[in-house]
Design an enzyme around this catalytic site. Structure first.
Site, PDB file in Angstrom:
ATOM      1  N   HIS A  57       3.807  -4.040  -2.594  1.00  0.00           N
ATOM      2  CA  HIS A  57       4.848  -3.138  -2.104  1.00  0.00           C
ATOM      3  C   HIS A  57       5.816  -2.780  -3.231  1.00  0.00           C
ATOM      4  O   HIS A  57       5.940  -3.495  -4.221  1.00  0.00           O
ATOM      5  CB  HIS A  57       5.605  -3.780  -0.946  1.00  0.00           C
ATOM      6  CG  HIS A  57       4.808  -3.821   0.319  1.00  0.00           C
ATOM      7  ND1 HIS A  57       5.327  -4.294   1.489  1.00  0.00           N
ATOM      8  CD2 HIS A  57       3.537  -3.429   0.600  1.00  0.00           C
ATOM      9  CE1 HIS A  57       4.412  -4.198   2.442  1.00  0.00           C
ATOM     10  NE2 HIS A  57       3.322  -3.680   1.922  1.00  0.00           N
ATOM     11  N   CYS A  80       8.605  -8.751   1.600  1.00  0.00           N
ATOM     12  CA  CYS A  80       9.511  -8.229   0.576  1.00  0.00           C
ATOM     13  C   CYS A  80      10.930  -8.744   0.790  1.00  0.00           C
ATOM     14  O   CYS A  80      11.653  -9.001  -0.176  1.00  0.00           O
ATOM     15  CB  CYS A  80       9.472  -6.710   0.547  1.00  0.00           C
ATOM     16  SG  CYS A  80       7.916  -6.069  -0.124  1.00  0.00           S
ATOM     17  N   CYS A 132       9.589  -4.943   4.443  1.00  0.00           N
ATOM     18  CA  CYS A 132       8.840  -5.834   5.332  1.00  0.00           C
ATOM     19  C   CYS A 132       9.357  -7.263   5.147  1.00  0.00           C
ATOM     20  O   CYS A 132      10.141  -7.548   4.234  1.00  0.00           O
ATOM     21  CB  CYS A 132       7.343  -5.760   5.016  1.00  0.00           C
ATOM     22  SG  CYS A 132       6.871  -6.568   3.465  1.00  0.00           S
ATOM     23  N   GLU A 169       9.066  -2.823  -3.423  1.00  0.00           N
ATOM     24  CA  GLU A 169      10.152  -3.777  -3.687  1.00  0.00           C
ATOM     25  C   GLU A 169       9.657  -4.932  -4.563  1.00  0.00           C
ATOM     26  O   GLU A 169      10.315  -5.325  -5.528  1.00  0.00           O
ATOM     27  CB  GLU A 169      10.699  -4.356  -2.373  1.00  0.00           C
ATOM     28  CG  GLU A 169      11.224  -3.317  -1.412  1.00  0.00           C
ATOM     29  CD  GLU A 169      10.183  -2.847  -0.398  1.00  0.00           C
ATOM     30  OE1 GLU A 169      10.588  -2.560   0.738  1.00  0.00           O
ATOM     31  OE2 GLU A 169       8.982  -2.757  -0.723  1.00  0.00           O
TER      32      GLU A 169
END
Length: 183
Positions: free
Chosen positions: A87, A118, A115, A89
């Site tokens: 992801h 993260c 999420c 992040e």
């Protein structure tokens, strides 16, 4: 020598504020994602508004994205993108070259609310604020877990004001100004 203030011109009034600028950097970073269905970018910023790192969702370094299963659905979970993609992040955190302690007190700008995986990485590295555009998965179990983690650990989050959710179109002609398209 004292400066005569009557000779000063007026500064431009329609310049980007910091939130607009950094979310624009995150959105620009998302443009590097090769994911056909979801492009997410992230920009980590210090307390004094200096960019520390950027990231976007994609494959890990060394993984050939031409042999990557970009599908959202498949006959087996390993035939989808989900077990493999990093992801935005997490990529921004991992792309940071400084000491992890230097991220303490930083902010992260991101397209989608993080999420729960993260969120854990954000908490662990000391980022204190999340500024996001969309809470697309609001009310899902993962989203609720993410907010619970962030709340319990004192990480603040806020959705960027709708008036500031602008997509920037930068002109390549030097005599034209930046124009905005409202989402």
């Amino acid at each position: 020598m004292k400066l005569d203030k009557s000779i000063l011109g007026k500064k431009r009034k329609n310049y980007l504020d910091w939130d607009e600028f950094f979310i624009g950097i995150a959105k620009l970073s998302a443009g590097r994602s090769k994911d056909p269905s979801t492009q997410v970018g992230a920009c980590i910023v210090s307390k004094d508004n200096r960019i520390l790192s950027i990231g976007y969702n994609g494959t890990p370094n060394g993984f050939d994205d031409d042999v990557f299963p970009w599908n959202r659905d498949g006959t087996h979970p390993n035939h989808t993108k989900y077990p493999y993609v990093c992801h935005a992040e997490l990529n921004a955190i991992l792309n940071y070259n400084g000491s992890r302690k230097d991220l303490r007190g930083a902010k992260i700008y991101v397209d989608l609310f993080p999420c729960n995986e993260c969120a854990k990485a954000i908490i662990q590295c000391g980022i204190q604020e999340i500024i996001y555009l969309s809470d697309k998965y609001k009310g899902t179990d993962g989203n609720d877990a993410s907010k619970y983690l962030l709340d319990e650990c004192g990480v603040t989050y806020r959705q960027l004001d709708a008036k500031k959710q602008k997509v920037l179109r930068l002109s390549l002609k030097p005599d034209e100004a930046i124009t905005y398209i409202e989402d």
